[in-house]
Structure formats: C-alpha cells, structure tokens
Write a protein that holds these residues in place. Structure first.
Motif, PDB file in Angstrom:
ATOM      1  N   ARG A 117       0.837  -1.207   0.000  1.00 14.85           N
ATOM      2  CA  ARG A 117       0.000   0.000   0.000  1.00 14.85           C
ATOM      3  C   ARG A 117       0.868   1.252   0.000  1.00 14.85           C
ATOM      4  O   ARG A 117       0.540   2.255  -0.644  1.00 14.85           O
ATOM      5  CB  ARG A 117      -0.948  -0.010   1.191  1.00 14.85           C
ATOM      6  CG  ARG A 117      -1.976   1.116   1.135  1.00 14.85           C
ATOM      7  CD  ARG A 117      -2.886   1.103   2.311  1.00 14.85           C
ATOM      8  NE  ARG A 117      -2.105   1.336   3.522  1.00 14.85           N
ATOM      9  CZ  ARG A 117      -2.605   1.383   4.741  1.00 14.85           C
ATOM     10  NH1 ARG A 117      -3.876   1.201   4.937  1.00 14.85           N
ATOM     11  NH2 ARG A 117      -1.835   1.609   5.770  1.00 14.85           N
ATOM     12  N   CYS A 123      -7.826  -0.604   3.169  1.00 16.61           N
ATOM     13  CA  CYS A 123      -8.060  -1.422   1.987  1.00 16.61           C
ATOM     14  C   CYS A 123      -8.148  -2.886   2.385  1.00 16.61           C
ATOM     15  O   CYS A 123      -7.841  -3.263   3.517  1.00 16.61           O
ATOM     16  CB  CYS A 123      -6.961  -1.201   0.947  1.00 16.61           C
ATOM     17  SG  CYS A 123      -5.337  -1.803   1.423  1.00 16.61           S
ATOM     18  N   CYS A 147      -6.653  -6.559   1.173  1.00 18.51           N
ATOM     19  CA  CYS A 147      -5.617  -7.192   0.364  1.00 18.51           C
ATOM     20  C   CYS A 147      -6.039  -8.624   0.079  1.00 18.51           C
ATOM     21  O   CYS A 147      -6.352  -9.383   0.998  1.00 18.51           O
ATOM     22  CB  CYS A 147      -4.286  -7.168   1.104  1.00 18.51           C
ATOM     23  SG  CYS A 147      -2.957  -7.991   0.198  1.00 18.51           S
ATOM     24  N   LEU A 194      -5.133  -4.927  -4.173  1.00 18.31           N
ATOM     25  CA  LEU A 194      -5.536  -4.048  -3.082  1.00 18.31           C
ATOM     26  C   LEU A 194      -6.845  -3.379  -3.488  1.00 18.31           C
ATOM     27  O   LEU A 194      -6.918  -2.671  -4.491  1.00 18.31           O
ATOM     28  CB  LEU A 194      -4.465  -2.993  -2.782  1.00 18.31           C
ATOM     29  CG  LEU A 194      -3.116  -3.522  -2.301  1.00 18.31           C
ATOM     30  CD1 LEU A 194      -2.194  -2.364  -1.940  1.00 18.31           C
ATOM     31  CD2 LEU A 194      -3.270  -4.469  -1.128  1.00 18.31           C
TER      32      LEU A 194
END
Length: 182
Positions: free
Chosen positions: A133, A145, A147, A173
């Motif tokens: 990120r 986010c 993943c 992501l």
C-alpha cells in the motif's frame, strides 16, 4: 441491472477461473485459468470496506467466479452472456457497458518488497500488505483497503517443484471510495 456505484458485477462460468497447482508423480504443474466463453451474471452490493472484505472472502472460495467493473446492460439476459464491452463484427450490441464505481482494485504483480515474507505467517503477510500500500500514490497510502493475494503470490514452479519465493508479493488491493469514478 442497477447502476449502484457500490455494486460489483460477478461473472460465474462453468469452468475454473483461477490458476491451480497440482502434483502428479512428484511433478508440480501450474494450470492457467480456463478460457470461459459464456458467463452467468449477478451483482452484489457492498456496504463499505467491511462489506467488500466479506464479499471477497466469500468469492475466494468460488473458483468459477470473477469480478468486473462493467455493468450488464438493461435488456440483456443474465445467463449465458459473452464477456464483451465494445462492439465487434459478431456482436454489434455488446452486453456490458462501462459504469462509474465507488470501488477500485489495484493489481500489483511486479512489486518486490525488500524483505522476505513467509506466506504461512499472518503477521508477515499483513506487514507486506502495508508495504505494498505504501508503494501506491500518496492519496492511497493512509486509506483502509482489503488485500487479496494472487494465486502465485510467494510461490512459483521451478524444475517441477513448487517453491516459496519470499519476495514475490503478487496482490490485489481493494478500496472503497467516497464517490463513484470511471
């Protein structure tokens, strides 16, 4: 179908849509995803990043499904649909259209962290996801986010053996946005 920006369009095929590893007679084989011609289409609406996380967890086990950003056009059947966005000679009226969505997925296949990751260690996976990120443009770096790791994250087939590649951090992501974008 609806044009809700928090919807995800999910395609489901009759064949597997993910890469798979198998071992026969001590030889590891990587099989690419199937070349599906038609799909059944449905949508799922998410409520924020938690909703996205739960949907992706469910789809993680649905090896015959995938997500696309496009939307099925009104009037097109939701079963047996060809994945086509732009007109072609044999399909002047494609079934899908581009739409703005309030979610985005970054596909990160070629970033190599400067440290090793043990894919069996949740803390190391989390650390690697945070590192990935941090490689995105500034506005994304402090945003929550989800993943999801690609099928070939941290592994490869070398000389017919499945080997751990601790710096091969292939991931997606996923972010939920405050407004729809195209």
């Amino acid at each position: 179908m609806s044009l809700n920006p928090l919807e995800l369009t999910i395609l489901t095929a009759k064949i597997v849509l993910t890469k798979t590893f198998s071992k026969v007679d001590d030889v590891v084989k990587l099989t690419s995803y199937g070349d599906a011609r038609t799909f059944d289409v449905h949508t799922a609406t998410i409520e924020g990043i938690d909703g996205l996380y739960h949907l992706l967890q469910t789809l993680d086990k649905a090896h015959q499904s995938c997500i696309i950003r496009a939307n099925l056009k009104e009037g097109h059947p939701a079963q047996g649909v060809r994945r086509c966005l732009h007109p072609k000679a044999d399909m002047p009226d494609p079934p899908f259209e581009e739409v703005d969505r309030a979610w985005v997925c970054w596909d990160l296949d070629h970033l190599r962290p400067p440290f090793d990751t043990n894919p069996a260690n949740e803390e190391e996976l989390r650390h690697t996801a945070f590192w990935l990120r941090e490689q995105l443009p500034t506005p994304w770096r402090d945003t929550t986010c989800v993943c999801s790791w690609s099928s070939r994250a941290f592994c490869d087939v070398i000389d017919d053996e499945l080997v751990i590649v601790p710096r091969q951090a292939k991931a997606h992501l996923w972010f939920v946005l405050d407004r729809a974008v195209g």
